[in-house]
Motif scaffolding. Structure first.
Motif, PDB file in Angstrom:
ATOM      1  N   GLY A   1      39.559 -10.327  98.819  1.00  0.00           N
ATOM      2  CA  GLY A   1      38.823 -11.592  98.708  1.00  0.00           C
ATOM      3  C   GLY A   1      37.322 -11.390  98.706  1.00  0.00           C
ATOM      4  O   GLY A   1      36.596 -12.014  97.919  1.00  0.00           O
ATOM      5  N   PHE A   2      36.832 -10.526  99.574  1.00  0.00           N
ATOM      6  CA  PHE A   2      35.396 -10.229  99.582  1.00  0.00           C
ATOM      7  C   PHE A   2      34.976  -9.565  98.276  1.00  0.00           C
ATOM      8  O   PHE A   2      33.914  -9.870  97.732  1.00  0.00           O
ATOM      9  N   ALA A   3      35.799  -8.639  97.774  1.00  0.00           N
ATOM     10  CA  ALA A   3      35.480  -7.994  96.494  1.00  0.00           C
ATOM     11  C   ALA A   3      35.398  -9.027  95.376  1.00  0.00           C
ATOM     12  O   ALA A   3      34.487  -8.976  94.532  1.00  0.00           O
ATOM     13  N   LEU A   4      36.317  -9.965  95.364  1.00  0.00           N
ATOM     14  CA  LEU A   4      36.316 -11.030  94.362  1.00  0.00           C
ATOM     15  C   LEU A   4      35.053 -11.890  94.492  1.00  0.00           C
ATOM     16  O   LEU A   4      34.402 -12.208  93.493  1.00  0.00           O
ATOM     17  N   MET A   5      34.700 -12.248  95.711  1.00  0.00           N
ATOM     18  CA  MET A   5      33.467 -13.027  95.903  1.00  0.00           C
ATOM     19  C   MET A   5      32.244 -12.232  95.469  1.00  0.00           C
ATOM     20  O   MET A   5      31.336 -12.779  94.830  1.00  0.00           O
ATOM     21  N   GLY A   6      32.199 -10.942  95.792  1.00  0.00           N
ATOM     22  CA  GLY A   6      31.084 -10.102  95.371  1.00  0.00           C
ATOM     23  C   GLY A   6      30.986 -10.011  93.859  1.00  0.00           C
ATOM     24  O   GLY A   6      29.879 -10.039  93.296  1.00  0.00           O
ATOM     25  N   LEU A   7      32.130  -9.925  93.196  1.00  0.00           N
ATOM     26  CA  LEU A   7      32.144  -9.883  91.738  1.00  0.00           C
ATOM     27  C   LEU A   7      31.555 -11.167  91.150  1.00  0.00           C
ATOM     28  O   LEU A   7      30.701 -11.126  90.263  1.00  0.00           O
TER      29      LEU A   7
END
Length: 133
Positions: A121-127
């Motif tokens: 989820g954090f990776a998706l938000m960072g993307l």
């Protein structure tokens, strides 16, 4: 004041919330999660469930805003944004969850299910935040 794209913050929060809807669904991990979390899934969730969902979304918005402020520098690339988000999601959030889980004597699967969601989820938000500057 750092320049934050608030539409990207909202989109990132919606994306992480959507990921959670799939992650904790019968398609993926709801049965395993309910078992290791000690949650019974019988009957309808009840009227209080809406406040759980509203509260979870508001907290997700705060997480996305916090990440956006961390990534607000002018030299931030999309790859740095994703890497920093993974570092935050795994290195701080998931490992903190793991420490708490050790004291609560939760099984490793509890950490893997919840920590996996948080890290991805954090990776998706960072993307999203990294792309939509």
């Amino acid at each position: 004041m750092p320049q934050v794209n608030w539409l990207a913050v909202i989109a990132a929060a919606v994306a992480m919330f959507g990921l959670g809807a799939v992650w904790y669904s019968p398609v993926l991990f709801v049965k395993q999660w309910a078992k290791v979390a000690g949650v019974t899934r019988e009957g309808s969730p009840g009227p209080g469930f809406i406040w759980v969902m509203v509260g979870a979304f508001v907290l997700t918005l705060f997480m996305a805003a916090n990440l956006a402020f961390v990534l607000a520098g002018p030299g931030t690339t999309v790859w740095f944004a994703v890497a920093a988000a993974i570092a935050a999601g795994f290195g701080w959030v998931t490992l903190s969850l793991w420490i708490i889980s050790l004291f609560e004597q939760r099984p490793l699967s509890y950490v893997l299910i919840n920590g996996g969601y948080l890290t991805i989820g954090f990776a998706l938000m960072g993307l999203i935040i990294g792309l939509w500057r």
